[in-house]
Design a protein around this motif. Structure first.
Motif, PDB file in Angstrom:
ATOM      1  N   GLU A 267      35.746  52.913  53.784  1.00  0.00           N
ATOM      2  CA  GLU A 267      34.793  51.832  53.527  1.00  0.00           C
ATOM      3  C   GLU A 267      33.481  52.439  53.028  1.00  0.00           C
ATOM      4  O   GLU A 267      32.937  53.344  53.646  1.00  0.00           O
ATOM      5  CB  GLU A 267      34.564  51.003  54.800  1.00  0.00           C
ATOM      6  CG  GLU A 267      33.456  49.964  54.692  1.00  0.00           C
ATOM      7  CD  GLU A 267      33.603  48.996  53.520  1.00  0.00           C
ATOM      8  OE1 GLU A 267      34.657  48.371  53.388  1.00  0.00           O
ATOM      9  OE2 GLU A 267      32.642  48.906  52.699  1.00  0.00           O
ATOM     10  N   LYS A 284      28.744  30.360  58.671  1.00  0.00           N
ATOM     11  CA  LYS A 284      29.047  29.396  59.741  1.00  0.00           C
ATOM     12  C   LYS A 284      27.951  29.404  60.805  1.00  0.00           C
ATOM     13  O   LYS A 284      27.626  28.365  61.392  1.00  0.00           O
ATOM     14  CB  LYS A 284      30.404  29.694  60.374  1.00  0.00           C
ATOM     15  CG  LYS A 284      31.521  28.910  59.752  1.00  0.00           C
ATOM     16  CD  LYS A 284      31.991  29.425  58.421  1.00  0.00           C
ATOM     17  CE  LYS A 284      31.691  28.662  57.205  1.00  0.00           C
ATOM     18  NZ  LYS A 284      32.116  29.271  55.955  1.00  0.00           N
ATOM     19  N   ASP A 545      41.004  39.518  48.381  1.00  0.00           N
ATOM     20  CA  ASP A 545      40.300  38.946  47.230  1.00  0.00           C
ATOM     21  C   ASP A 545      40.550  39.729  45.943  1.00  0.00           C
ATOM     22  O   ASP A 545      40.524  39.158  44.854  1.00  0.00           O
ATOM     23  CB  ASP A 545      38.785  38.930  47.496  1.00  0.00           C
ATOM     24  CG  ASP A 545      38.374  37.768  48.380  1.00  0.00           C
ATOM     25  OD1 ASP A 545      39.265  37.078  48.917  1.00  0.00           O
ATOM     26  OD2 ASP A 545      37.152  37.554  48.540  1.00  0.00           O
TER      27      ASP A 545
HETATM   28  C1  LIG Z   1      29.341  32.608  51.732  1.00  0.00           C
HETATM   29  C2  LIG Z   1      30.800  32.793  51.932  1.00  0.00           C
HETATM   30  C3  LIG Z   1      31.458  32.045  52.879  1.00  0.00           C
HETATM   31  C4  LIG Z   1      32.804  32.205  53.089  1.00  0.00           C
HETATM   32  N1  LIG Z   1      33.424  31.447  54.019  1.00  0.00           N
HETATM   33  C5  LIG Z   1      34.737  31.590  54.245  1.00  0.00           C
HETATM   34  C6  LIG Z   1      35.378  30.831  55.237  1.00  0.00           C
HETATM   35  O1  LIG Z   1      34.752  30.017  55.895  1.00  0.00           O
HETATM   36  N2  LIG Z   1      36.697  31.007  55.442  1.00  0.00           N
HETATM   37  C7  LIG Z   1      37.422  31.903  54.711  1.00  0.00           C
HETATM   38  O2  LIG Z   1      38.614  32.036  54.925  1.00  0.00           O
HETATM   39  N3  LIG Z   1      36.842  32.645  53.749  1.00  0.00           N
HETATM   40  C8  LIG Z   1      35.516  32.513  53.509  1.00  0.00           C
HETATM   41  N4  LIG Z   1      34.921  33.283  52.558  1.00  0.00           N
HETATM   42  C9  LIG Z   1      35.736  34.227  51.776  1.00  0.00           C
HETATM   43  C10 LIG Z   1      36.022  35.522  52.565  1.00  0.00           C
HETATM   44  O3  LIG Z   1      34.811  36.076  52.974  1.00  0.00           O
HETATM   45  C11 LIG Z   1      36.794  36.492  51.698  1.00  0.00           C
HETATM   46  O4  LIG Z   1      37.890  35.864  51.137  1.00  0.00           O
HETATM   47  C12 LIG Z   1      37.303  37.686  52.499  1.00  0.00           C
HETATM   48  O5  LIG Z   1      36.242  38.323  53.130  1.00  0.00           O
HETATM   49  C13 LIG Z   1      38.011  38.672  51.568  1.00  0.00           C
HETATM   50  O6  LIG Z   1      38.353  39.835  52.273  1.00  0.00           O
HETATM   51  P1  LIG Z   1      38.761  41.155  51.494  1.00  0.00           P
HETATM   52  O7  LIG Z   1      39.151  42.155  52.538  1.00  0.00           O
HETATM   53  O8  LIG Z   1      39.726  40.877  50.436  1.00  0.00           O
HETATM   54  O9  LIG Z   1      37.455  41.644  50.743  1.00  0.00           O
HETATM   55  P2  LIG Z   1      36.024  42.063  51.328  1.00  0.00           P
HETATM   56  O10 LIG Z   1      35.740  41.454  52.614  1.00  0.00           O
HETATM   57  O11 LIG Z   1      35.082  41.873  50.212  1.00  0.00           O
HETATM   58  O12 LIG Z   1      36.196  43.623  51.602  1.00  0.00           O
HETATM   59  C14 LIG Z   1      36.279  44.561  50.585  1.00  0.00           C
HETATM   60  C15 LIG Z   1      35.643  45.847  51.091  1.00  0.00           C
HETATM   61  O13 LIG Z   1      36.000  46.889  50.199  1.00  0.00           O
HETATM   62  C16 LIG Z   1      34.917  47.778  50.128  1.00  0.00           C
HETATM   63  N5  LIG Z   1      35.095  48.579  48.936  1.00  0.00           N
HETATM   64  C17 LIG Z   1      35.183  48.157  47.651  1.00  0.00           C
HETATM   65  N6  LIG Z   1      35.378  49.191  46.822  1.00  0.00           N
HETATM   66  C18 LIG Z   1      35.431  50.291  47.603  1.00  0.00           C
HETATM   67  C19 LIG Z   1      35.613  51.668  47.327  1.00  0.00           C
HETATM   68  N7  LIG Z   1      35.781  52.116  46.104  1.00  0.00           N
HETATM   69  N8  LIG Z   1      35.596  52.522  48.357  1.00  0.00           N
HETATM   70  C20 LIG Z   1      35.439  52.083  49.637  1.00  0.00           C
HETATM   71  N9  LIG Z   1      35.244  50.822  49.951  1.00  0.00           N
HETATM   72  C21 LIG Z   1      35.255  49.921  48.934  1.00  0.00           C
HETATM   73  C22 LIG Z   1      33.718  46.836  50.107  1.00  0.00           C
HETATM   74  O14 LIG Z   1      32.548  47.506  50.487  1.00  0.00           O
HETATM   75  C23 LIG Z   1      34.143  45.770  51.107  1.00  0.00           C
HETATM   76  O15 LIG Z   1      33.663  46.056  52.399  1.00  0.00           O
HETATM   77  C24 LIG Z   1      33.540  33.157  52.329  1.00  0.00           C
HETATM   78  C25 LIG Z   1      32.892  33.930  51.377  1.00  0.00           C
HETATM   79  C26 LIG Z   1      31.536  33.768  51.187  1.00  0.00           C
HETATM   80  C27 LIG Z   1      30.860  34.598  50.167  1.00  0.00           C
END
Ligand SMILES: Cc1cc2nc3c(=O)[nH]c(=O)nc-3n(C[C@H](O)[C@H](O)[C@H](O)COP(=O)(O)OP(=O)(O)OC[C@H]3O[C@@H](n4cnc5c(N)ncnc54)[C@H](O)[C@@H]3O)c2cc1C
Length: 751
Positions: A267, A284, A545
């Motif tokens: 991370e 939230k 995502d």
């Molecule tokens: C305002 C807001 C409200 C939301 N509310 C909801 C909700 O109520 N319910 C819901 O289900 N979803 C909600 N979401 C969506 C939800 O937050 C995302 O869908 C979810 O967090 C996606 O998770 P992820 O693990 O795919 O990506 P992320 O949580 O974005 O994690 C990706 C991680 O990868 C790391 N990373 C990227 N590239 C590298 C690299 N090269 N080396 C090391 N680390 C790296 C980043 O730093 C990050 O920490 C909301 C989003 C927002 C913006």
């Protein structure tokens, strides 16, 4: 059924009936053919063209009508015309006949079947569109699969007629050759079963397996090609490296550690990713504080003379961070290390299909070798390149949490879930919010009446909702920031103090090795993966995502499971990601939750459905809570209680929808929901009442008439003859009888 369909159905039925009625099958038996062979040969000698024409037409008719006799006809083809001519004639006649049967099945039954099973067939339809030719070819190679069944079933699918024809012709060549050749040796054959020996059956099975084996081989060759230029390490330090510790990365590494794999989670920023730090959790928490303020404003509605809330915006934002801090331990380095995950803080870069370099804070670079890689790099807010936006400055869902002074006038750009949640929160806390949306309604993914309910509530709460309004430019005029937007061909100017951009999110696909490895991204700019969440490198997976198609925490966790399990055990068994029942909620007031299809999508996709709506304004608990608004809207397959989708608008919609999610996931219909005791008085009763709306709408006038007469007979007010008299109406009158009750409505709409 249309007239054309009815006419064709009658004609086909008449011909099939004639075949059986007049026992025409006796002419398509081996004994009959042998007894007539000399005469047929003589006729062929005298009239070759006519013989070919009669034979061809008979063959086409037999196969088009799916009559038993194709095997005999093929043998006869060999016996009459010899191997080469027989092959050519039979090959064309059987392919044309099969295609006619395919077309008849399509014309008569496809619409009805697709309508009835619409969503259930969605996966089959997708599979046929993608690999239908391949499957048909496999089926055709093995003449053990009944020829006529394949024709009829394929007619019900979206396969193109052209594809069906040429694949059938090609696929049947081997089988045709065997039977036509057998026909040339007809004297030695005593029965149709005798044509095929056990050895030949095995040969056909091997032939059928051939395309499957070939496909596997193609996959291996394709994989070899992508790996060709890379040096594979002799062994690996790890089973898996996970890039990104958001929802997806955490779940992937958790699963890997749970099955004792050696896993490293990298991370670059904050453990927990978007959801914990800048997404679900802070939003939230902010909404909760804002809701309290909004409820205090409704004091009189609840019988209070007044209620006054004093607050400091900075303290509210600090509470938000407090909440984040309280949840943080769930996603912390310590917790994951304790679970057996090796956590590295630093920036990951994939340098080969088996190596990941991690630039640690301080500059040190670690080089990790790994059997598989899971990309869970997440997404970031999309900032549109609108002139002046950089100069006037903007907030996004990533930076808004740093605010400690409430903006007096806030423009929220975007009417999607994030824009709506934040617009309402800031408005309730006292900002004058103008929400600008280019499309004609908020939350365009939902049905129009849902958007309308949200927009009405927003306007009532003082949000200036500007729909159909496109941001053109940001300028500073007289020291004031102004958004210049276009609405209905006119320019409008909206002065503001702060701008929050919430127009969508874009996957992080740059800067960590995708380009160098040639891993493609889709049109939606997510990492391209197959149904196993696998990139073009079979040992590199993506989830959450960054891979889409959904951008939620629960879908990130869902896809992470597939990525991790396939990465670790895919050599033995792979699991295709199941996106059939995906729920979500937007936590505005009114809250909006959905699972499966809504009415708009059903129409767009041509899925016939019945729509049952229960108005929550009628629900006892909602009335007691002074939250009597919203609805439960359920889509069902016509004439069945199978749930195609549900939308709930109202208090705790996100919790209420779980009953429908579970029902859809496990094939439970509305009858079972109706037969389940729901606690009184709860909001959950709304789910049962929606099922009740559906049930009432199923009652026909015939049933009501019958019941009325039956009850009269029970009272002695009518004779038994009267009951018998209405029986035909019970069976024949299928018109829906009851009008929906108070506020609830049910309608049957077939698209
Ligand atoms: C305002 C807001 C409200 C939301 N509310 C909801 C909700 O109520 N319910 C819901 O289900 N979803 C909600 N979401 C969506 C939800 O937050 C995302 O869908 C979810 O967090 C996606 O998770 P992820 O693990 O795919 O990506 P992320 O949580 O974005 O994690 C990706 C991680 O990868 C790391 N990373 C990227 N590239 C590298 C690299 N090269 N080396 C090391 N680390 C790296 C980043 O730093 C990050 O920490 C909301 C989003 C927002 C913006």
């Amino acid at each position: 059924m249309t007239k054309g369909r009815a006419a064709l159905a009658v004609a086909i039925a008449a011909m099939i009936a004639a075949y059986f009625l007049f026992d025409l099958g006796r002419y398509l038996s081996l004994d009959f053919f042998k007894s007539q062979q000399a005469a047929i040969d003589a006729y062929y000698g005298a009239h070759p063209a006519q013989t070919v024409a009669i034979y061809f037409a008979t063959y086409v008719l037999v196969t088009a009508l799916s009559l038993p006799g194709a095997t005999l006809m093929t043998l006869a083809g060999g016996a009459i015309f010899g191997l080469l001519a027989g092959m050519v004639i039979v090959s064309f006649a059987s392919s044309i006949g099969a295609t006619l049967a395919f077309l008849a099945s399509r014309f008569l039954f496809r619409d009805a079947v697709q309508k009835k099973l619409g969503d259930k067939l969605a996966a089959v339809n997708r599979g046929i569109e993608r690999e239908g030719a391949f499957y048909l070819f496999t089926l055709r190679l093995v003449p053990l699969f009944p020829f006529f069944v394949i024709n009829l079933v394929m007619g019900l699918t979206p396969m193109k007629t052209r594809t069906f024809y040429w694949v059938s012709q090609l696929g049947m060549l081997a089988g045709t050759l065997v039977y036509v050749y057998a026909g040339t040796q007809l004297a030695r054959i005593d029965s149709l079963q005798g044509v095929i020996s056990p050895g030949l059956v095995l040969a056909f099975v091997a032939l059928g397996l051939f395309p499957l084996v070939a496909k596997k081989a193609v996959d291996v060759i394709r994989a070899r090609r992508v790996y060709a230029k890379w040096q594979r390490p002799a062994s690996f330090d790890r089973n898996m490296v996970v890039i990104g510790a958001g929802s997806a990365g955490l779940v992937s590494s958790y699963i890997a550690a749970a099955v004792k794999a050696k896993v490293t989670l990298v991370e670059r920023h904050r453990m927990g990713g978007d959801c914990l730090n800048t997404g679900c959790v802070p939003s939230k928490a902010l909404l909760r504080s804002a809701k309290f303020v909004a409820q205090a404003r409704r004091a009189q509605e609840l019988g209070m003379a007044s209620a006054k809330v004093e607050f400091d915006f900075a303290a509210v934002m600090e509470r938000v961070q407090d909440v984040v801090r309280k949840i943080e331990p769930h996603d912390s380095v310590e917790r994951y290390t304790g679970l057996g995950v090796d956590v590295l803080e630093g920036e990951a870069k994939i340098t080969s299909p088996w190596t990941v370099e991690v630039r640690r804070t301080g500059g040190r670079v670690d080089r990790l070798t790994t059997k598989s890689i899971v990309i869970a790099a997440g997404a970031r807010p999309l900032v549109p390149p609108i002139p002046g936006i950089e100069e006037t400055g903007y907030l996004t869902s990533e930076t808004v949490w740093g605010l400690r002074v409430l903006p007096r006038r806030l423009v929220v750009l975007g009417g999607g879930p994030i824009g709506c949640e934040l617009a309402q929160a800031f408005a309730r806390l006292g900002s004058h919010v103008t929400q600008v949306e280019m499309l004609p309604r908020l939350m365009t993914r939902e049905d129009p009446e849902v958007s309308e309910m949200v927009a009405t509530r927003f306007r009532n709460e003082g949000i200036d909702v500007r729909l159909g309004t496109r941001a053109k430019q940001f300028v500073v005029e007289g020291g004031e920031k102004v958004l210049v937007a276009e609405c209905g061909g006119q320019d409008v100017r909206i002065p503001f103090d702060a701008l929050l951009v919430a127009v969508g999110r874009i996957a992080n696909t740059a800067g960590y090795g995708l380009e160098e490895l040639g891993i493609p991204v889709t049109k939606q700019r997510t990492v391209e993966v197959n149904e196993n969440m696998q990139t073009i490198y079979p040992n590199i997976y993506a989830c959450g995502d960054v891979a889409g198609p959904y951008h939620f925490t629960h879908t990130a966790a869902h896809t992470a499971w597939y990525a991790a399990v396939n990465a670790l055990f895919g050599r033995f068994k792979t699991f295709k990601a199941d996106f059939s029942v995906i729920p979500w909620a937007t936590f505005t007031e009114p809250e909006v939750a959905r699972v499966g299809l809504n009415e708009t999508e059903a129409k767009d996709k041509g899925v016939a459905c019945e729509v049952s709506v229960y108005g929550i304004d009628d629900l006892d608990r909602a009335i007691a809570d002074s939250e009597a608004h919203g609805m439960v809207k359920v889509l069902t397959a016509p004439g069945s209680d199978r749930i195609l989708g549900a939308t709930i608008v109202g208090d705790h919609a996100g919790d209420l929808i779980v009953e429908y999610i579970a029902a859809m996931k496990h094939g439970i219909g509305l009858n079972k929901i109706l037969g389940t005791i729901h606690i009184y008085p709860t909001l959950a009763e709304a789910n049962k009442y929606a099922a009740g709306v559906w049930k009432r709408a199923q009652v026909t006038t015939g049933q009501l008439d019958f019941l009325t007469t039956f009850q009269a007979w029970m009272r002695g007010g009518a004779g038994f003859g009267a009951v018998l008299g209405v029986l035909p109406r019970l069976l024949s009158d299928k018109r829906r009888a009851l009008a929906p009750e108070h506020g609830a409505s049910a309608s049957a709409r077939a698209s």
